[in-house]
Design a protein around this motif. Structure first.
Motif, PDB file in Angstrom:
ATOM      1  N   THR A  93      41.810  43.760  44.010  1.00  0.00           N
ATOM      2  CA  THR A  93      40.364  43.839  44.224  1.00  0.00           C
ATOM      3  C   THR A  93      40.046  44.504  45.555  1.00  0.00           C
ATOM      4  O   THR A  93      39.200  45.398  45.630  1.00  0.00           O
ATOM      5  CB  THR A  93      39.749  42.429  44.181  1.00  0.00           C
ATOM      6  OG1 THR A  93      40.132  41.809  42.957  1.00  0.00           O
ATOM      7  CG2 THR A  93      38.239  42.479  44.279  1.00  0.00           C
TER       8      THR A  93
ATOM      9  N   ARG B 115      41.103  48.286  45.442  1.00  0.00           N
ATOM     10  CA  ARG B 115      40.149  49.112  44.692  1.00  0.00           C
ATOM     11  C   ARG B 115      38.820  49.259  45.443  1.00  0.00           C
ATOM     12  O   ARG B 115      38.294  50.364  45.573  1.00  0.00           O
ATOM     13  CB  ARG B 115      39.904  48.502  43.306  1.00  0.00           C
ATOM     14  CG  ARG B 115      38.864  49.277  42.549  1.00  0.00           C
ATOM     15  CD  ARG B 115      38.872  49.011  41.074  1.00  0.00           C
ATOM     16  NE  ARG B 115      37.904  49.897  40.433  1.00  0.00           N
ATOM     17  CZ  ARG B 115      37.569  49.824  39.158  1.00  0.00           C
ATOM     18  NH1 ARG B 115      38.137  48.918  38.391  1.00  0.00           N
ATOM     19  NH2 ARG B 115      36.693  50.663  38.655  1.00  0.00           N
TER      20      ARG B 115
ATOM     21  N   GLU C 132      37.364  52.824  46.893  1.00  0.00           N
ATOM     22  CA  GLU C 132      36.097  53.378  46.400  1.00  0.00           C
ATOM     23  C   GLU C 132      35.093  53.555  47.528  1.00  0.00           C
ATOM     24  O   GLU C 132      34.379  54.560  47.580  1.00  0.00           O
ATOM     25  CB  GLU C 132      35.522  52.459  45.307  1.00  0.00           C
ATOM     26  CG  GLU C 132      36.347  52.523  44.032  1.00  0.00           C
ATOM     27  CD  GLU C 132      35.806  51.638  42.910  1.00  0.00           C
ATOM     28  OE1 GLU C 132      36.386  51.671  41.818  1.00  0.00           O
ATOM     29  OE2 GLU C 132      34.812  50.905  43.139  1.00  0.00           O
TER      30      GLU C 132
ATOM     31  N   ALA D  47      39.003  36.170  39.657  1.00  0.00           N
ATOM     32  CA  ALA D  47      40.268  36.849  39.425  1.00  0.00           C
ATOM     33  C   ALA D  47      40.990  36.237  38.230  1.00  0.00           C
ATOM     34  O   ALA D  47      42.078  36.638  37.868  1.00  0.00           O
ATOM     35  CB  ALA D  47      41.140  36.759  40.670  1.00  0.00           C
ATOM     36  N   LYS D  48      40.356  35.216  37.629  1.00  0.00           N
ATOM     37  CA  LYS D  48      40.943  34.652  36.411  1.00  0.00           C
ATOM     38  C   LYS D  48      40.339  35.388  35.237  1.00  0.00           C
ATOM     39  O   LYS D  48      39.192  35.162  34.888  1.00  0.00           O
ATOM     40  CB  LYS D  48      40.570  33.177  36.286  1.00  0.00           C
ATOM     41  CG  LYS D  48      41.289  32.277  37.261  1.00  0.00           C
ATOM     42  CD  LYS D  48      40.844  30.872  36.953  1.00  0.00           C
ATOM     43  CE  LYS D  48      41.741  29.841  37.619  1.00  0.00           C
ATOM     44  NZ  LYS D  48      41.305  28.496  37.278  1.00  0.00           N
ATOM     45  N   GLY D  49      41.082  36.275  34.632  1.00  0.00           N
ATOM     46  CA  GLY D  49      40.469  37.132  33.631  1.00  0.00           C
ATOM     47  C   GLY D  49      40.523  36.584  32.215  1.00  0.00           C
ATOM     48  O   GLY D  49      41.077  37.200  31.335  1.00  0.00           O
ATOM     49  N   ARG D  50      39.967  35.421  31.994  1.00  0.00           N
ATOM     50  CA  ARG D  50      40.041  34.878  30.636  1.00  0.00           C
ATOM     51  C   ARG D  50      38.666  34.738  30.013  1.00  0.00           C
ATOM     52  O   ARG D  50      37.712  34.408  30.685  1.00  0.00           O
ATOM     53  CB  ARG D  50      40.690  33.496  30.666  1.00  0.00           C
ATOM     54  CG  ARG D  50      42.170  33.559  30.939  1.00  0.00           C
ATOM     55  CD  ARG D  50      42.788  32.323  30.384  1.00  0.00           C
ATOM     56  NE  ARG D  50      44.074  32.070  30.986  1.00  0.00           N
ATOM     57  CZ  ARG D  50      44.567  30.857  31.133  1.00  0.00           C
ATOM     58  NH1 ARG D  50      43.871  29.810  30.747  1.00  0.00           N
ATOM     59  NH2 ARG D  50      45.755  30.687  31.662  1.00  0.00           N
TER      60      ARG D  50
ATOM     61  N   THR E 234      34.785  40.331  36.410  1.00  0.00           N
ATOM     62  CA  THR E 234      36.203  40.096  36.669  1.00  0.00           C
ATOM     63  C   THR E 234      36.704  40.989  37.807  1.00  0.00           C
ATOM     64  O   THR E 234      36.367  42.155  37.874  1.00  0.00           O
ATOM     65  CB  THR E 234      37.018  40.416  35.397  1.00  0.00           C
ATOM     66  OG1 THR E 234      36.352  39.836  34.281  1.00  0.00           O
ATOM     67  CG2 THR E 234      38.402  39.838  35.481  1.00  0.00           C
ATOM     68  N   LYS E 235      37.502  40.403  38.683  1.00  0.00           N
ATOM     69  CA  LYS E 235      38.163  41.168  39.740  1.00  0.00           C
ATOM     70  C   LYS E 235      39.432  41.795  39.162  1.00  0.00           C
ATOM     71  O   LYS E 235      40.121  41.103  38.418  1.00  0.00           O
ATOM     72  CB  LYS E 235      38.548  40.249  40.902  1.00  0.00           C
ATOM     73  CG  LYS E 235      37.384  39.650  41.665  1.00  0.00           C
ATOM     74  CD  LYS E 235      37.951  38.679  42.706  1.00  0.00           C
ATOM     75  CE  LYS E 235      36.858  38.016  43.515  1.00  0.00           C
ATOM     76  NZ  LYS E 235      37.404  36.995  44.442  1.00  0.00           N
ATOM     77  N   PRO E 236      39.818  42.993  39.539  1.00  0.00           N
ATOM     78  CA  PRO E 236      39.075  43.924  40.386  1.00  0.00           C
ATOM     79  C   PRO E 236      37.914  44.563  39.640  1.00  0.00           C
ATOM     80  O   PRO E 236      38.004  44.755  38.435  1.00  0.00           O
ATOM     81  CB  PRO E 236      40.131  44.974  40.747  1.00  0.00           C
ATOM     82  CG  PRO E 236      41.184  44.876  39.707  1.00  0.00           C
ATOM     83  CD  PRO E 236      41.126  43.515  39.143  1.00  0.00           C
ATOM     84  N   PHE E 237      36.847  44.886  40.390  1.00  0.00           N
ATOM     85  CA  PHE E 237      35.657  45.449  39.760  1.00  0.00           C
ATOM     86  C   PHE E 237      35.380  46.829  40.348  1.00  0.00           C
ATOM     87  O   PHE E 237      35.895  47.179  41.407  1.00  0.00           O
ATOM     88  CB  PHE E 237      34.460  44.535  40.012  1.00  0.00           C
ATOM     89  CG  PHE E 237      34.370  44.072  41.439  1.00  0.00           C
ATOM     90  CD1 PHE E 237      33.831  44.895  42.421  1.00  0.00           C
ATOM     91  CD2 PHE E 237      34.864  42.822  41.809  1.00  0.00           C
ATOM     92  CE1 PHE E 237      33.787  44.473  43.743  1.00  0.00           C
ATOM     93  CE2 PHE E 237      34.818  42.398  43.142  1.00  0.00           C
ATOM     94  CZ  PHE E 237      34.276  43.229  44.103  1.00  0.00           C
ATOM     95  N   SER E 238      34.558  47.587  39.641  1.00  0.00           N
ATOM     96  CA  SER E 238      34.101  48.865  40.177  1.00  0.00           C
ATOM     97  C   SER E 238      32.965  48.576  41.139  1.00  0.00           C
ATOM     98  O   SER E 238      32.004  47.892  40.792  1.00  0.00           O
ATOM     99  CB  SER E 238      33.623  49.761  39.030  1.00  0.00           C
ATOM    100  OG  SER E 238      32.559  50.583  39.482  1.00  0.00           O
TER     101      SER E 238
END
Lengths: 266, 125
Positions: A52, A55, A59, B84-87, B104-108
């Protein structure tokens, strides 16, 4: 009829016992499953967290041409550090899973503990110097060599030494390393003068991803896998790894390695 | 009026990134490193939006979210859960207790800013 009913009763008792056993086995399996789930969930979390930052800062640097030079440098430093953290974690997760599944390769030789302790302490020299930590060695001479995987034993020593360095008193850090023998084993003690490990934390720091420390401030650096891996390595050699400490009075991590291998542990 | 955003996360580097990003986009930013501090800041500062990490010391993001939603006078506060828990289970849990968005992390970073802008724009109109 009496004989028959007697037999029936016995059968029923056997069946009950078998059912109880099955139930227990089922519970154990469920517990294992839960532990595996927890592990996967922790790994996911620990992998996503540095990603995280990497990234986000990449960016920011790409999209914002006006970031000041000093900040640009700070952000790039974070990206580098987080990349290292990610690499360390991946390596340790792979290492732990190899050891746990029994797929790790062990290269056994006869290990001179005094020598490997000296090498390990020397290898940490720069870290100790940077943090102003004084290291005192009291290493017994002429001990028999111990059978073991020298790289793995060094891995344990480096883990304990870097933990000690991490938690040492900031002003006047001191680490004592001792080598002794008793009851057919060598014993290594790594003692620091840091805040110590509270009795509640002593139970959990050998579990995966569990770290001691004040959660109110920041979490300590590290993956939370160093001690579980070290314990596996020591136990593979037939030894024991443990901690003795009182909160506020430093911690002493000790491990033993037998001179003779009795049985091959997992 | 400058809108206020509270960042509640215990990961210092992520906080640094979010703080920089949001300030650059014209928001006033406050920071909490754990769930209890987050609730105190909500009480004292009345932020317009809270970016809430799920796994925090003292009180989890879920708990903080629930507490915020319990208070009628805080109903206008937008909540974005970051985890960061991607469920999927986690995501539906976050939304069911009243978060506006679950990311969800990582994000744009661009998407995050766009979503924050949209949420706060919608709230003010």
């Amino acid at each position: 009829v009496v004989v028959y009913s007697h037999r029936l009763e016995q059968k029923s008792r056997e069946l009950e016992a078998a059912t109880a056993e099955l139930r227990q086995a089922n519970e154990r399996l469920k517990e294992l499953d839960r532990m595996k789930d927890d592990f996967v969930s922790m790994v996911t979390h620990e992998l996503r967290t540095p990603l995280t930052s990497i990234r986000a800062f990449s960016e920011i640097l790409r999209q914002d041409p006006n970031v000041e030079l000093s900040q640009r440098k700070k952000f790039l430093d974070i990206i580098t550090k987080e990349t290292e953290r990610l690499t360390r974690l991946i390596n340790q997760v792979l290492d732990l899973s190899k050891i746990e599944s029994g797929r790790a390769e062990w290269h056994e030789s006869l290990v001179d503990m005094k020598e490997v302790i000296g090498d390990s302490v020397a290898g940490m020299g720069q870290v100790f110097e940077e943090r102003g930590i004084r290291v005192e060695l009291s290493l017994a001479d002429g001990l028999p060599r111990v059978p073991g995987d020298v790289d793995r034993i060094i891995q344990v020593l480096l883990n304990l030494l870097s933990n000690a360095a991490k938690f040492c008193d900031v002003a006047g850090g001191r680490i004592e390393v001792a080598l002794s023998q008793s009851d057919g084993q060598v014993r290594v003690d790594v003692r620091d003068n840091g805040p110590g490990v509270s009795s509640e934390d002593q139970a959990v720091i050998f579990e995966k991803f569990r770290q001691a420390g004040d959660v109110l401030t920041s979490r300590p650096q590290g993956t939370g896998l160093g001690l579980p891996i070290s314990r596996h390595i020591v136990e593979h050699h037939g030894g024991r790894l443990w901690v003795e400490s009182e909160a506020g009075r430093g911690a002493c991590f000790s491990f033993t390695l037998p001179f003779r291998r009795v049985a091959q542990a997992a | 009026v400058t809108k206020k955003i509270l960042i509640a996360d215990d990961e210092p580097n992520i906080v640094t990134a979010l703080e920089f990003l949001l300030q650059r986009n014209g928001y006033e930013v406050m920071i909490a490193r754990n769930g209890e501090a987050a609730l105190k800041l909500v009480e004292a500062e009345r932020p317009d939006l809270v970016l809430l990490d799920v796994m925090m010391p003292l009180k989890s993001g879920y708990e903080v979210c629930q507490r915020i939603r319990e208070r009628a006078e805080w109903r206008h506060i937008r909540i974005i859960m970051l985890t960061a828990k991607g469920r999927d289970v986690e995501m539906s849990k976050g939304l069911s207790i009243g978060a506006d968005l679950y990311i969800t992390k990582p994000f744009s970073t661009q998407e995050l800013v766009a979503k924050i802008n949209a949420l706060l724009g919608a709230a003010s109109s």
